[in-house]
Design a protein around this motif. Structure first.
Motif, PDB file in Angstrom:
ATOM      1  N   UNK A   1       0.851  -1.191   0.000  1.00  0.00           N
ATOM      2  CA  UNK A   1       0.000   0.000   0.000  1.00  0.00           C
ATOM      3  C   UNK A   1       0.887   1.241   0.000  1.00  0.00           C
ATOM      4  N   UNK A   2       0.719   2.063  -0.999  1.00  0.00           N
ATOM      5  CA  UNK A   2       1.442   3.324  -1.072  1.00  0.00           C
ATOM      6  C   UNK A   2       0.425   4.460  -1.003  1.00  0.00           C
ATOM      7  N   UNK A   3       0.343   5.081   0.155  1.00  0.00           N
ATOM      8  CA  UNK A   3      -0.645   6.146   0.323  1.00  0.00           C
ATOM      9  C   UNK A   3      -0.271   7.385  -0.473  1.00  0.00           C
ATOM     10  N   UNK A   4       1.025   7.570  -0.722  1.00  0.00           N
ATOM     11  CA  UNK A   4       1.457   8.750  -1.467  1.00  0.00           C
ATOM     12  C   UNK A   4       0.935   8.728  -2.898  1.00  0.00           C
ATOM     13  N   UNK A   5       0.799   7.545  -3.454  1.00  0.00           N
ATOM     14  CA  UNK A   5       0.288   7.414  -4.820  1.00  0.00           C
ATOM     15  C   UNK A   5      -1.087   6.764  -4.865  1.00  0.00           C
ATOM     16  N   UNK A   6      -1.662   6.519  -3.692  1.00  0.00           N
ATOM     17  CA  UNK A   6      -2.998   5.885  -3.604  1.00  0.00           C
ATOM     18  C   UNK A   6      -3.056   4.608  -4.432  1.00  0.00           C
ATOM     19  N   UNK A   7      -2.069   3.750  -4.223  1.00  0.00           N
ATOM     20  CA  UNK A   7      -2.009   2.532  -5.022  1.00  0.00           C
ATOM     21  C   UNK A   7      -1.834   1.294  -4.151  1.00  0.00           C
ATOM     22  N   UNK A   8      -2.278   0.176  -4.721  1.00  0.00           N
ATOM     23  CA  UNK A   8      -2.153  -1.123  -4.044  1.00  0.00           C
ATOM     24  C   UNK A   8      -2.106  -2.182  -5.138  1.00  0.00           C
ATOM     25  N   UNK A   9      -1.039  -2.162  -5.920  1.00  0.00           N
ATOM     26  CA  UNK A   9      -0.917  -3.061  -7.060  1.00  0.00           C
ATOM     27  C   UNK A   9      -0.603  -4.487  -6.608  1.00  0.00           C
ATOM     28  N   UNK A  10      -1.187  -5.434  -7.293  1.00  0.00           N
ATOM     29  CA  UNK A  10      -0.994  -6.856  -6.973  1.00  0.00           C
ATOM     30  C   UNK A  10       0.077  -7.436  -7.889  1.00  0.00           C
ATOM     31  N   UNK A  11       1.012  -8.174  -7.318  1.00  0.00           N
ATOM     32  CA  UNK A  11       2.102  -8.740  -8.105  1.00  0.00           C
ATOM     33  C   UNK A  11       2.346 -10.190  -7.754  1.00  0.00           C
ATOM     34  N   UNK A  12       2.902 -10.884  -8.742  1.00  0.00           N
ATOM     35  CA  UNK A  12       3.377 -12.244  -8.514  1.00  0.00           C
ATOM     36  C   UNK A  12       4.551 -12.461  -9.441  1.00  0.00           C
ATOM     37  N   UNK A  13       5.576 -13.106  -8.987  1.00  0.00           N
ATOM     38  CA  UNK A  13       6.802 -13.225  -9.775  1.00  0.00           C
ATOM     39  C   UNK A  13       6.702 -14.305 -10.851  1.00  0.00           C
ATOM     40  N   UNK A  14       5.829 -15.282 -10.637  1.00  0.00           N
ATOM     41  CA  UNK A  14       5.728 -16.372 -11.604  1.00  0.00           C
ATOM     42  C   UNK A  14       4.299 -16.949 -11.553  1.00  0.00           C
ATOM     43  N   UNK A  15       3.508 -16.609 -12.565  1.00  0.00           N
ATOM     44  CA  UNK A  15       2.107 -17.037 -12.522  1.00  0.00           C
ATOM     45  C   UNK A  15       1.957 -18.500 -12.909  1.00  0.00           C
TER      46      UNK A  15
END
Lengths: 113, 115
Positions: free
Chosen positions: A66-80
């Motif tokens: 969670x980055x409040x400065x950019x209002x973001x919460x991107x979901x990631x995975x290194x290997x789907x």
């Protein structure tokens, strides 16, 4: 008012590649952010959650910060994996919303062999 | 652990008829219950938030006249879809908050098909 934006409607990837699903939000309150995953014909299940700024949270190989400065919460995975194919919803709540969630429109992740 | 059950899981009704769905919380007290609808190809829309001993708050485009809700105690809630039509098709979820994060525990949903 409160809102959640997911920019990708469909993401198609080959197994083993990394993925990032975007989520940004708008609220004037202190936010709680969630990622829910919904497999075909099932109810959504909680994948990740956070209310702490700049702290990475992980579950089942997925992670988000969670980055409040950019209002973001991107979901990631290194290997789907093939089993990651599903709908992913980002959702927002806050203490003043009375325990209701505001969902983004959802991103369909399709993983190919 | 905390679980939420919904009944029925699937239902079919004729256009213009009504259909009642139930939500039960097990293992925790559901002081509030949120009902959502996921229409085909859409995201989840909040229908209403029901809190025990308090008025039920409906979101814009949803009314008590169309979606009456009962929340008589800390473990049970029901919602009826009155005069269901095609646009009422979808997956209806009930969610009850857990502690801390304002996270909600969702039931498996009731899938409504309208013929």
């Amino acid at each position: 008012g409160d809102s959640v934006t997911q920019t990708e409607g469909l993401v198609t990837l080959t197994k083993g590649l990394p993925v990032m699903l975007n989520c940004t939000y708008q609220t004037t309150y202190s936010p709680f952010l969630f990622w829910y995953v919904q497999h075909l014909n099932e109810a959504p299940k909680l994948l990740l959650k956070s209310s702490t700024d700049n702290k990475r949270t992980e579950h089942q190989g997925f992670y988000a910060t969670l980055h409040k400065s950019s209002s973001s919460f991107h979901l990631q995975k290194s290997s789907v994996q093939l089993s990651d194919s599903a709908l992913y919803f980002c959702a927002l709540s806050h203490g003043s919303s009375g325990n209701k969630l505001i969902f983004g429109i959802g991103t369909l992740l399709s993983v190919k062999p | 652990g905390a679980l939420v059950y919904q009944y029925p899981r699937r239902t079919i009704c004729k256009s213009g008829t009504s259909m009642r769905m139930e939500c039960q919380a097990v293992g925790f007290q559901a002081t509030s219950v949120a009902w959502y609808r996921q229409s085909p190809q859409k995201t989840f829309e909040l229908i209403a938030l029901s809190t025990v001993n308090s008025a039920i708050k409906y979101e814009q485009n949803f009314t008590q006249e169309k979606f009456p809700i009962s929340h008589p105690n800390l473990s049970f809630s029901s919602m009826t879809v009155l005069n269901a039509y095609l646009e009422d098709r979808g997956l209806y979820l009930c969610g009850a908050p857990g502690q801390g994060y304002a996270e909600q525990f969702f039931g498996p949903g009731t899938r409504l098909t309208v013929l």
